[in-house]
Design an enzyme around this catalytic site. Structure first.
Site, PDB file in Angstrom:
ATOM      1  N   SER A 104       0.793  -1.145  -0.048  1.00  8.66           N
ATOM      2  CA  SER A 104       0.052   0.001   0.114  1.00  8.66           C
ATOM      3  C   SER A 104       0.879   1.314  -0.026  1.00  8.66           C
ATOM      4  O   SER A 104       0.516   2.304  -0.612  1.00  8.66           O
ATOM      5  CB  SER A 104      -0.970  -0.008   1.298  1.00  8.66           C
ATOM      6  OG  SER A 104      -0.449  -0.128   2.405  1.00  8.66           O
ATOM      7  N   MET A 148      -7.319   1.700   8.287  1.00 11.04           N
ATOM      8  CA  MET A 148      -8.471   0.972   8.805  1.00 11.04           C
ATOM      9  C   MET A 148      -8.039   0.517  10.175  1.00 11.04           C
ATOM     10  O   MET A 148      -7.441  -0.540  10.041  1.00 11.04           O
ATOM     11  CB  MET A 148      -8.932   0.083   7.819  1.00 11.04           C
ATOM     12  CG  MET A 148      -9.746   0.667   6.640  1.00 11.04           C
ATOM     13  SD  MET A 148     -10.270  -0.607   5.732  1.00 11.04           S
ATOM     14  CE  MET A 148      -9.000  -0.400   4.462  1.00 11.04           C
ATOM     15  N   CYS A 156     -13.655  -9.753   3.776  1.00 15.24           N
ATOM     16  CA  CYS A 156     -13.224  -8.363   4.415  1.00 15.24           C
ATOM     17  C   CYS A 156     -13.284  -7.418   3.095  1.00 15.24           C
ATOM     18  O   CYS A 156     -13.372  -6.332   3.600  1.00 15.24           O
ATOM     19  CB  CYS A 156     -11.909  -8.762   4.908  1.00 15.24           C
ATOM     20  SG  CYS A 156     -11.160  -7.686   5.660  1.00 15.24           S
ATOM     21  N   CYS A 170      -7.149 -11.217   7.923  1.00 21.41           N
ATOM     22  CA  CYS A 170      -7.284  -9.778   7.146  1.00 21.41           C
ATOM     23  C   CYS A 170      -7.452  -8.855   8.473  1.00 21.41           C
ATOM     24  O   CYS A 170      -8.443  -8.834   9.007  1.00 21.41           O
ATOM     25  CB  CYS A 170      -8.389 -10.067   6.552  1.00 21.41           C
ATOM     26  SG  CYS A 170      -9.067  -8.367   5.776  1.00 21.41           S
TER      27      CYS A 170
END
EC number: 2.8.1.13
Length: 395
Positions: free
Chosen positions: A14, A33, A100, A200
């Protein structure tokens, strides 16, 4: 300038995603998150979300992009954790990572991003997207990642056209080593960070510990079924229709304790899954024991010796109609239609050739070769070439 909100997870993928988008001229915002903060079930010396959010913040500062954290733990518990417990209780094996993506990253998170004025969300998934025209309308294709070793399209098998239309996958055309190289060149703190393991967002969780919070241990027996049992040699009848044939091959055997030998004890059938080898703690067999079935009502685990045990294999699986999902709605089958595809029943499984058969009640996936450990609750995803076109929950 289009605004993109990147799910910054504190990992290298990411981080590079955010860097590449900034280089391409997008206005980039990083959003972390926080989906779990019950540290009692992670491995003790790690506090994954805290460390990860710090790394994400450092990357955002380095790239000069705004950063904030959103707490989605309530939604995560309701949509993922409660679902997991419920599935295990029913003797099924869920895939929280697929859920997820469908429920959290590309639903709750996507809605938050859009409310912040984003045109797109972006993630560090190893998959690709392109857009074609079908009958004058744009259709988004979900394609495998260029790095065959890291392709994560399977985890996105439940995404819709609407979700794909708002999503970017900036690293899908790169290999993992290339991504790490970019991170190193840009001096990003995550360049050498190991890939996260475990559930996750939760981090490295001991799954039995996690399940034991909700599902009480309950002693039961482990039964070994000999491979020369007569029901493995049953003759194939003449079928009146293709549907009868598919139903026959998709049927699971109903085992009973008197068909085998009790070889040990366990602490709860709902902690085990088909194909599992570890955790049985039964020795003294010529070959290792594998779980071939679980009965959560009677609390019995059925096992067989060796990877080639016939109880592990089935040629055909069934997906109930309400669990059939087409990423490519325009390719949806009508009743009695068929489609040749390649399919996988778990992440990293090499693609297997199969035929889809649409019937009134759902979809049969009939493999050319019998498959090991077809497991209820898991996802089957089907591809045409390198495009993932649909998926479903195995019944």
């Amino acid at each position: 300038m289009k605004r993109v909100i990147v799910g910054l997870s504190g990992g290298v993928d990411s981080s590079v995603t955010a860097y590449l988008l900034k280089e391409q001229g997008y206005e980039v915002i990083g959003l972390f998150m926080k989906n779990w903060h019950d540290d009692s079930v992670t491995i003790s010396d790690e506090c994954p979300w805290l460390e990860d959010s710090n790394d994400a913040l450092i990357v955002a500062e380095k790239l000069g992009i705004p950063f904030q954290t959103v707490d989605l733990s309530k939604e995560y518990k309701e949509r993922i954790v409660d679902y997991m417990f419920n599935e295990y209780e029913r003797g099924r094996t869920p895939n929280p990572d697929v859920l997820c993506n469908r429920e959290i990253k590309f639903d709750v998170f996507l809605k938050i991003a859009l409310s912040l004025g984003a045109d797109y969300v972006a993630t560090g998934h190893y998959c690709q997207k392109d857009t074609i025209q079908v009958e004058g309308k744009p259709v988004h294709r979900l394609l495998a990642g260029a790095d065959g070793n890291k392709d994560q399209s399977y985890f996105l098998c439940q995404l819709s056209q609407e979700q794909l239309s708002k999503t970017l996958f900036p690293i899908g055309h790169l290999t993992k080593p290339e991504v790490r190289e970019i991170a190193k060149e840009q001096d990003l703190i995550t360049a050498g960070k190991k890939d996260s393991q475990g559930l996750c967002f939760i981090g490295k969780v001991k799954l039995p510990d996690f399940l034991q919070q909700q599902l009480q241990p309950k002693e039961g027996v482990i039964v070994e079924i000999p491979e020369d049992q007569s029901f493995y040699q049953k003759s194939i009848p003449d079928f009146d229709s293709k549907e009868d044939e598919l139903a026959f091959f998709s049927n699971k055997i109903d085992y009973s304790v008197d068909q085998g030998n009790v070889v040990g004890k366990h602490q709860g059938a709902h902690y085990f899954t088909i194909g599992q080898r570890k955790g049985l703690a039964v020795g003294g067999t010529a070959e290792p024991l594998f779980v071939i079935d679980t009965d959560v009502n009677e609390n019995v685990i059925y096992t067989g010796q060796g990877k080639a045990h016939p109880g592990l294999y089935r040629r055909t699986l069934f997906v109930n109609q309400d669990e059939v999902h087409w990423v490519r709605e325009d390719m949806r089958l009508n009743i009695d239609e068929t489609m040749r595809v390649e399919a996988r029943i778990r992440y990293r499984q090499p693609l297997q050739t199969a035929t889809l058969y649409q019937v009134d009640s759902g979809l049969y996936v009939d493999f050319d070769e019998p498959q090991s450990a077809i497991t209820a609750g898991q996802f089957v995803a089907w591809y045409v070439g390198d495009e993932l076109v649909g998926s479903g929950v195995i019944g």
